[in-house]
Design a protein around this motif. Structure first.
Motif, PDB file in Angstrom:
ATOM      1  N   LEU A 103      40.978  36.569  55.775  1.00  0.00           N
ATOM      2  CA  LEU A 103      39.735  35.885  56.307  1.00  0.00           C
ATOM      3  C   LEU A 103      39.681  34.414  55.883  1.00  0.00           C
ATOM      4  O   LEU A 103      39.641  33.809  54.888  1.00  0.00           O
ATOM      5  CB  LEU A 103      38.618  36.379  55.867  1.00  0.00           C
ATOM      6  N   ARG A 104      39.855  33.414  57.188  1.00  0.00           N
ATOM      7  CA  ARG A 104      39.750  32.018  56.912  1.00  0.00           C
ATOM      8  C   ARG A 104      38.488  31.434  56.069  1.00  0.00           C
ATOM      9  O   ARG A 104      37.491  32.080  56.649  1.00  0.00           O
ATOM     10  CB  ARG A 104      40.213  31.106  58.265  1.00  0.00           C
ATOM     11  N   ALA A 105      38.557  30.240  55.408  1.00  0.00           N
ATOM     12  CA  ALA A 105      37.277  30.036  55.022  1.00  0.00           C
ATOM     13  C   ALA A 105      36.239  29.406  56.129  1.00  0.00           C
ATOM     14  O   ALA A 105      36.846  28.952  57.156  1.00  0.00           O
ATOM     15  CB  ALA A 105      37.753  28.706  54.063  1.00  0.00           C
ATOM     16  N   GLY A 106      35.049  29.682  55.889  1.00  0.00           N
ATOM     17  CA  GLY A 106      34.101  29.338  56.832  1.00  0.00           C
ATOM     18  C   GLY A 106      33.968  30.240  58.173  1.00  0.00           C
ATOM     19  O   GLY A 106      33.649  29.472  59.163  1.00  0.00           O
ATOM     20  N   SER A 107      34.818  31.226  58.095  1.00  0.00           N
ATOM     21  CA  SER A 107      35.029  32.089  59.508  1.00  0.00           C
ATOM     22  C   SER A 107      34.283  33.388  59.562  1.00  0.00           C
ATOM     23  O   SER A 107      33.847  33.994  58.472  1.00  0.00           O
ATOM     24  CB  SER A 107      36.493  32.021  59.445  1.00  0.00           C
ATOM     25  N   THR A 108      34.177  33.821  60.862  1.00  0.00           N
ATOM     26  CA  THR A 108      33.455  35.151  61.034  1.00  0.00           C
ATOM     27  C   THR A 108      34.803  36.093  61.642  1.00  0.00           C
ATOM     28  O   THR A 108      35.364  35.407  62.634  1.00  0.00           O
ATOM     29  CB  THR A 108      32.577  35.139  61.779  1.00  0.00           C
ATOM     30  N   ALA A 109      35.010  37.110  61.362  1.00  0.00           N
ATOM     31  CA  ALA A 109      36.040  38.126  62.087  1.00  0.00           C
ATOM     32  C   ALA A 109      35.571  39.302  62.093  1.00  0.00           C
ATOM     33  O   ALA A 109      34.562  39.793  61.444  1.00  0.00           O
ATOM     34  CB  ALA A 109      37.282  37.950  61.147  1.00  0.00           C
ATOM     35  N   VAL A 110      36.137  40.185  63.055  1.00  0.00           N
ATOM     36  CA  VAL A 110      35.672  41.511  63.223  1.00  0.00           C
ATOM     37  C   VAL A 110      36.936  42.423  62.820  1.00  0.00           C
ATOM     38  O   VAL A 110      38.063  42.221  63.131  1.00  0.00           O
ATOM     39  CB  VAL A 110      35.484  41.881  64.721  1.00  0.00           C
ATOM     40  N   ARG A 111      36.756  43.368  62.047  1.00  0.00           N
ATOM     41  CA  ARG A 111      37.688  44.354  61.672  1.00  0.00           C
ATOM     42  C   ARG A 111      37.292  45.736  61.853  1.00  0.00           C
ATOM     43  O   ARG A 111      35.923  45.914  61.846  1.00  0.00           O
ATOM     44  CB  ARG A 111      38.202  44.010  59.845  1.00  0.00           C
ATOM     45  N   ALA A 112      38.317  46.739  62.034  1.00  0.00           N
ATOM     46  CA  ALA A 112      37.523  48.055  62.171  1.00  0.00           C
ATOM     47  C   ALA A 112      38.505  48.831  61.122  1.00  0.00           C
ATOM     48  O   ALA A 112      39.635  48.393  60.633  1.00  0.00           O
ATOM     49  CB  ALA A 112      38.106  48.517  63.624  1.00  0.00           C
ATOM     50  N   PHE A 113      37.908  50.030  60.735  1.00  0.00           N
ATOM     51  CA  PHE A 113      38.764  50.897  60.082  1.00  0.00           C
ATOM     52  C   PHE A 113      38.459  52.453  60.929  1.00  0.00           C
ATOM     53  O   PHE A 113      37.198  52.646  61.117  1.00  0.00           O
ATOM     54  CB  PHE A 113      38.554  50.871  58.576  1.00  0.00           C
ATOM     55  N   ARG A 114      39.290  53.300  60.556  1.00  0.00           N
ATOM     56  CA  ARG A 114      39.317  54.608  61.241  1.00  0.00           C
ATOM     57  C   ARG A 114      39.129  55.640  60.387  1.00  0.00           C
ATOM     58  O   ARG A 114      39.395  55.744  59.144  1.00  0.00           O
ATOM     59  CB  ARG A 114      40.613  54.738  62.055  1.00  0.00           C
ATOM     60  N   MET A 115      38.166  56.533  60.713  1.00  0.00           N
ATOM     61  CA  MET A 115      37.872  57.659  59.751  1.00  0.00           C
ATOM     62  C   MET A 115      38.313  58.765  60.429  1.00  0.00           C
ATOM     63  O   MET A 115      37.823  59.363  61.484  1.00  0.00           O
ATOM     64  CB  MET A 115      36.298  57.805  59.607  1.00  0.00           C
ATOM     65  N   THR A 116      39.404  59.267  60.132  1.00  0.00           N
ATOM     66  CA  THR A 116      40.152  60.457  60.873  1.00  0.00           C
ATOM     67  C   THR A 116      39.438  61.601  60.660  1.00  0.00           C
ATOM     68  O   THR A 116      38.785  61.990  59.719  1.00  0.00           O
ATOM     69  CB  THR A 116      41.688  60.478  60.463  1.00  0.00           C
ATOM     70  N   ASP A 117      39.489  62.406  61.835  1.00  0.00           N
ATOM     71  CA  ASP A 117      39.077  63.918  61.628  1.00  0.00           C
ATOM     72  C   ASP A 117      37.285  63.719  61.444  1.00  0.00           C
ATOM     73  O   ASP A 117      36.962  64.595  60.694  1.00  0.00           O
ATOM     74  CB  ASP A 117      39.647  64.846  60.862  1.00  0.00           C
ATOM     75  N   THR A 118      36.838  62.899  61.841  1.00  0.00           N
ATOM     76  CA  THR A 118      35.214  62.497  61.783  1.00  0.00           C
ATOM     77  C   THR A 118      34.547  62.336  62.844  1.00  0.00           C
ATOM     78  O   THR A 118      34.821  61.122  63.329  1.00  0.00           O
ATOM     79  CB  THR A 118      35.067  61.254  60.449  1.00  0.00           C
ATOM     80  N   ALA A 119      33.408  63.026  62.971  1.00  0.00           N
ATOM     81  CA  ALA A 119      32.772  62.758  64.358  1.00  0.00           C
ATOM     82  C   ALA A 119      31.602  61.787  63.949  1.00  0.00           C
ATOM     83  O   ALA A 119      31.232  61.732  62.578  1.00  0.00           O
ATOM     84  CB  ALA A 119      32.380  63.948  64.659  1.00  0.00           C
ATOM     85  N   CYS A 120      31.528  60.517  64.562  1.00  0.00           N
ATOM     86  CA  CYS A 120      30.758  59.549  64.283  1.00  0.00           C
ATOM     87  C   CYS A 120      29.262  60.012  64.020  1.00  0.00           C
ATOM     88  O   CYS A 120      28.328  59.490  63.325  1.00  0.00           O
ATOM     89  CB  CYS A 120      30.445  58.296  65.464  1.00  0.00           C
ATOM     90  N   ASP A 121      28.770  61.194  64.825  1.00  0.00           N
ATOM     91  CA  ASP A 121      27.154  61.640  64.643  1.00  0.00           C
ATOM     92  C   ASP A 121      27.329  62.506  63.205  1.00  0.00           C
ATOM     93  O   ASP A 121      26.187  62.909  62.925  1.00  0.00           O
ATOM     94  CB  ASP A 121      27.107  62.431  65.714  1.00  0.00           C
ATOM     95  N   ARG A 122      28.287  62.789  62.573  1.00  0.00           N
ATOM     96  CA  ARG A 122      28.196  63.397  61.354  1.00  0.00           C
ATOM     97  C   ARG A 122      28.161  62.455  60.271  1.00  0.00           C
ATOM     98  O   ARG A 122      27.895  62.733  59.098  1.00  0.00           O
ATOM     99  CB  ARG A 122      29.283  64.239  60.961  1.00  0.00           C
ATOM    100  N   VAL A 123      28.126  61.044  60.339  1.00  0.00           N
ATOM    101  CA  VAL A 123      28.289  60.060  59.434  1.00  0.00           C
ATOM    102  C   VAL A 123      26.700  59.548  59.190  1.00  0.00           C
ATOM    103  O   VAL A 123      26.034  59.089  59.997  1.00  0.00           O
ATOM    104  CB  VAL A 123      29.053  58.708  59.615  1.00  0.00           C
ATOM    105  N   GLY A 124      26.324  59.927  57.963  1.00  0.00           N
ATOM    106  CA  GLY A 124      24.944  59.406  57.509  1.00  0.00           C
ATOM    107  C   GLY A 124      24.549  58.152  56.956  1.00  0.00           C
ATOM    108  O   GLY A 124      23.540  57.560  57.428  1.00  0.00           O
ATOM    109  N   ARG A 125      25.695  57.709  56.159  1.00  0.00           N
ATOM    110  CA  ARG A 125      25.629  56.372  55.868  1.00  0.00           C
ATOM    111  C   ARG A 125      26.880  56.005  54.981  1.00  0.00           C
ATOM    112  O   ARG A 125      27.770  56.910  54.625  1.00  0.00           O
ATOM    113  CB  ARG A 125      24.299  56.133  54.896  1.00  0.00           C
TER     114      ARG A 125
END
Length: 149
Positions: free
Chosen positions: A92-114
């Motif tokens: 991450l560069r100084a003073g910057s904004t970036a988008v990153r993603a991480f994958r939760m394998t074998d996990t349905a999004c609607d099952r994630v509580g927090r």
């Protein structure tokens, strides 16, 4: 009685002007819009049998982050720990904004509580570890799922 009311009103105005305790709003901290390192859970996306978490990272430091690892704990909607993972979000560069993603394998999004940012596993700049880095991280969520510390 009128004189007493007038005196109390004058005293209240003086307290407000001086910002002393007891005056309305005097205990409210001044807003601080500066964020050293912001981590925002922006949205969760279904990707086949997996769930992808999209994070917006804001590096408000004067130095680039060459390593920024988040120790994350994913809870299901019942509050049970589903998985724990460490994800690298740098560079991450100084003073910057970036988008990153991480994958939760074998996990349905609607099952994630927090999602809990359990720790900052690494926070390094060009000169090595950044002192007090973990204390400078602020989290928020725009998703339906809370991101907490």
């Amino acid at each position: 009685m009128r004189m007493r009311d007038k005196a109390l009103g004058t005293l209240t105005v003086l307290l407000l002007m001086l910002g002393l305790p007891g005056a309305a709003g005097a205990d409210d901290p001044a807003p601080d819009d500066s964020v050293a390192i912001g981590v925002q859970l922006n949205k969760l996306e279904t990707d086949g049998d997996d769930c992808r978490a999209n994070l917006v990272l804001e590096n408000g430091l004067d130095d680039a982050l060459e390593s920024f690892q988040l120790d994350l704990v994913v809870f299901d909607e019942d509050g049970i720990i589903h998985r724990r993972t460490v994800v690298e979000m740098a560079p991450l560069r100084a003073g910057s904004t970036a988008v990153r993603a991480f994958r939760m394998t074998d996990t349905a999004c609607d099952r994630v509580g927090r999602i809990l940012v359990n720790d900052i596993a690494a926070c390094e700049g060009p000169e090595g570890a950044i002192e007090g880095c973990a204390d400078q991280v602020q989290v928020e969520s725009l998703a339906d799922v809370p991101l907490i510390r």
